[in-house]
Motif scaffolding. Structure first.
Motif, short mmCIF file in Angstrom:
data_model
loop_
_atom_site.label_atom_id
_atom_site.label_comp_id
_atom_site.label_asym_id
_atom_site.label_seq_id
_atom_site.Cartn_x
_atom_site.Cartn_y
_atom_site.Cartn_z
N VAL B 46 0.84 -1.19 0.00
CA VAL B 46 0.00 0.00 0.00
C VAL B 46 0.88 1.25 0.00
O VAL B 46 0.70 2.17 -0.81
N PHE B 47 1.86 1.23 0.86
CA PHE B 47 2.80 2.35 0.97
C PHE B 47 3.51 2.59 -0.36
O PHE B 47 3.56 3.71 -0.87
N MET B 50 1.21 3.86 -3.10
CA MET B 50 0.88 5.26 -2.85
C MET B 50 2.00 6.17 -3.33
O MET B 50 1.75 7.15 -4.04
N VAL B 53 2.12 6.09 -7.27
CA VAL B 53 1.03 6.82 -7.91
C VAL B 53 1.19 8.31 -7.69
O VAL B 53 1.09 9.12 -8.62
N PHE B 54 1.49 8.67 -6.48
CA PHE B 54 1.67 10.08 -6.14
C PHE B 54 2.77 10.71 -7.00
O PHE B 54 2.59 11.76 -7.61
#
Ligand code: ATP
Ligand code: MG
Lengths: 249, 512
Positions: B46-47, B50, B53-54
């Motif tokens: 998840v990290f 994130m 994508v960011f």
């Protein structure tokens, strides 16, 4: 002196010990026998304050376990079923820790210790306990208890892993300590040890004390007239039909 | 090999799941490997996603060309330069947490003996032991994977993502192999205790060296010849001495790729061969004759625990690692960041330190129960020792910084807050450990993934809402600054005090 009344231990729904009454007097060696999983270790743990009984009462040297646990622990000695020692301590450091935590009088303990080391052939005190063999740990455990010369000694299968000489010395020493007034409670699977050493024998099966007494008293209990302890034990614990099983295998 | 790994993992994780008194992970019966990774990597994934994508969405609005722009005189693209510090730090984090962890987990787990009696390959056992400590290095992976993937994306779009993932995977293989290799080499050459100490020292030394190198080559923007510094910096960060840069180069289309994969595969193969012959037995350490002291000493439990702490490289390591990290920032003259990161890492480690000290007693259970001391007297040192140790180091750090003038005097006020944070975190670790006393303590991963996250999450929250919030509230010109400066710390401090009081009361009535 060891006294237990109505000792019960439940693990969840399972009753490992189902009401045991015991009394062991000073100067006596009490042998506690029973098949695997009968509840011997559980009983010893309750008697030594390691495990809290679900119900029942334990008295050691006249003190109640639930009232003076620490005092009792200071005056008893326990050799547990598996010898476990902090792996990163050297044997010497472990013994020193035991002397400190039990507040043993040093000089007296040290002189007894050096004799015990001599007797058991313990010359590995400067090695890390993590490097010991099973028997080496067992011997260290035994001398860490005997060096304190406690008035009550509990031993859970103490001869497991000991070589013949060490086992012999241990047996002689326990006899000597008992004769000097110590109370000794031990479990064993070696019936010969029980037969030769113990003044009184208790047999536990499925959490119940099914027989107790001197060897002669136990012999009287045999309906099949068994004289030797092995057959007697198998009869009393209902495990007698060994021959048929062997045939079937 | 993987089917063997899956089977062993299935039972070892079943064992952990059982003892946590939970019926969960139904899928673990059928897809053990998949559910193992899902359980241990979910947070890192998840990290990582994130971050990826960011970053991609942020950079997309800029021009992609900038990313691929090659700095003159270096042959290094801006994109490479941008992700190389992540890889650098990710690699340090990996080497700092995974490699020692593997050594300890391999040679400290008594179940290895049992596993060796099974008809499975030795390399599978090594793999299982490496995977078991995944929770501890998943964060390093969460930095390494996005770095390659992002670079790949800006080179070649969606295919680039795949190629970047592949590059990261091979790099991970290399790191694994390297750690396994190191572990076996160390074990072959030296006695157990000595090996561990030397291994720890070697890790410290190498990490320190990297940190110093990093800071030495770091460009100082205040200096005039900043172009020079940039050149030096980019040359260092993408130096072929660091294996991660091979894959960077491969990704930007230089055909180092083949050479590096070739070397990697050789390494993996070599390590696998080595670990298949791995000797799990321990050699004896050097014996020094000692003698008994003539009198009893006070505080036997404290003494014993301190001795065990001193002998346990992992514990020493956890004491020193935050200091190393603080050094990274200190050398950049970032005193506030240094103290902040020290506290963050310390908060995470102090709980684990306490748990690992408690583990020592559980390893020899029921022997400690025969000692004539109360439960409290046995447990208390495991909380006091880490608290005092970490707090003392912090206090020295701050005092030194105040003395040099890198910190403002009012920041001395942080000391009591930090001591409280450290104490609460230690207590948290001990409490979580004792809450489930029948956990498997044989291995070093005494906490389940959920528990690791709990300890880390709560302690990070405490750190952020006190030190972080105060520093931010002061630094930022924001209309709600008082919220950060006063309210958040007050709430956080009260929650810590509440936790301490409540938990110590709970632990007093604790019985094993
Ligand atoms: N912590 C525990 N949780 C649940 N059950 C337990 C626990 N400890 C022991 N038991 C159960 O209690 C029973 C008695 O165990 P105990 O260890 O006292 O046997 P034992 O007589 O010492 O056997 P052995 O001769 O094999 O040493 C066993 O059925 C065992 O499964
Ligand atoms: Mg037993």
């Amino acid at each position: 002196m060891i006294e237990a009344k109505g000792l019960v231990k439940k693990f969840g729904d399972f009753m490992a010990v189902r009401g045991i009454d015991l009394k062991v007097l000073p100067g006596e060696i009490y042998g506690f026998l029973g098949p695997n999983g009968a509840g011997k270790t559980t009983t010893i743990r309750m008697l030594t304050g390691t495990l809290k009984p679900s119900s029942g009462e334990v008295r050691i040297l006249g003190m109640r376990m639930d009232e003076s646990e620490i005092e009792i622990k200071r005056s008893i000695g326990v050799v547990p079923d598996e010898p476990k020692i902090y792996e990163n301590l050297k044997g010497r450091e472990f013994l020193e820790f035991i002397m400190d935590i039990f507040k043993c009088p040093r000089s007296e303990t040290l002189s007894r210790l050096s004799e015990l080391c001599e007797a058991f052939g313990v010359d590995y005190l400067d090695n890390f306990a993590g490097e010991y063999s099973h028997g080496m740990k067992q011997k260290l455990m035994v001398i860490s208890v005997l060096m304190r010369k406690p008035r009550v000694i509990f031993l859970d299968e103490p001869t497991v892993g000991l070589d013949a000489r060490s086992a012999k010395i241990l047996k002689l020493l326990l006899r000597k300590y008992a004769d000097e007034g110590s109370t000794i409670f031990m479990t064993t699977h070696v019936l010969e040890v029980a037969e030769k050493m113990c003044d009184r024998i208790g047999i536990i099966n499925e959490g119940l004390l099914i027989a107790e007494g001197t060897l002669d008293e136990l012999r009287q209990l045999s309906k099949e007239g068994h004289k030797n302890l092995e057959d007697l034990f198998l009869e009393l614990t209902g495990q007698g039909k060994v021959d048929e099983i062997i045939q079937a295998l | 090999m993987w089917s063997e790994v899956a089977t062993i993992l299935k039972y070892s994780s079943l064992n952990i799941a059982r003892s946590s008194n939970r019926r969960r992970f139904r899928g673990s019966e059928r897809y053990p490997l998949l559910s193992f990774f899902a359980r241990n990597l979910s947070v890192a994934v998840v990290f990582g996603v994130m971050i990826t994508v960011f970053f991609i969405s942020m950079m997309k609005n800029q021009s992609v060309e900038i990313f691929n722009y090659v700095i003159e005189g270096t042959g290094v693209s801006l994109g490479e330069l941008l992700v190389s510090p992540w890889l650098f730090i990710g690699t340090i984090v990996f080497l700092a947490s995974a490699a020692p962890g593997m050594t300890y987990n391999l040679f400290d787990s008594p179940d290895v003996e049992f596993l060796l009696t099974l008809p499975v390959r030795r390399s599978s056992i090594v793999m299982v032991k490496n995977l078991e400590i995944l929770p501890y290095y998943s964060m390093g992976l969460a930095m390494i994977f996005p770095a390659y993937i992002i670079l790949g994306y800006f080179r070649a779009g969606w295919i680039g993502i795949f190629v970047g993932f592949l590059a990261a995977l091979i790099y991970l293989g290399l790191l694994w192999a390297l750690s396994a290799f190191l572990a076996s080499v160390l074990n072959v050459f030296m006695g157990r205790m000595v090996a561990r100490r030397i291994a720890t020292m070697a890790y410290f030394a190498s990490i320190m060296l990297l940190v110093f190198a990093y800071n030495y080559f770091m460009p100082d923007i205040t200096k005039t010849n900043s172009i020079d510094a940039l050149l030096k910096y980019s040359g260092f960060m993408t130096s072929p001495l660091f294996p991660y840069s091979w894959f960077l180069r491969a990704l930007v289309g230089r055909h180092f790729w083949w050479i590096s994969s070739g070397i990697t595969l050789l390494f993996v193969y070599g390590a696998a061969r080595l670990s298949s012959n791995l000797e799990f037995s321990r050699s004896r350490s050097h014996v020094k004759k000692g003698s008994f002291l003539a009198r009893n000493r006070a505080f036997p439990v404290y003494r014993k625990d301190l001795l065990l702490l001193r002998r346990d490289p992992q514990l020493l390591y956890m004491l020193a690692y935050p200091v190393v990290f603080a050094m990274i920032f200190l050398l950049q003259r970032e005193a506030t960041a240094a103290s902040f990161f020290y506290v963050q890492l310390t908060a995470i480690y102090s709980g684990l330190t306490s748990a690992l000290l408690l583990r020592q007693e559980f390893l020899i259970w029921p022997v400690p129960m025969t000692f004539p001391v109360t439960m409290r007297a046995l447990v208390l040192p495991k909380i006091v020792i880490p608290t005092v140790a970490y707090s003392t180091i912090y206090t020295f750090l701050v005092l030194a910084l105040l003395f040099i003038g890198l910190m403002e005097p009012w920041m001395g006020l942080f000391i009591p807050i930090v001591v409280l944070i450290i104490f609460s975190s230690t207590l948290l670790g001990a409490w979580i450990f004792l809450r489930r006393p029948n956990r498997p303590v044989k291995g070093r991963n005494v906490f389940t993934t959920v528990e690791v996250l709990m300890v880390q999450g709560i302690t990070l929250l405490w750190t952020f809402s006190t030190l972080g919030a105060i520093q931010l509230g002061i630094a930022r010109d924001w209309s709600f600054y008082w919220l950060l400066k006063y309210i958040a710390p007050v709430i956080s401090i009260s929650s810590m005090i509440y936790f301490v009081i409540k938990t110590s009361r709970k632990m007093r009535g604790f019985n094993l």
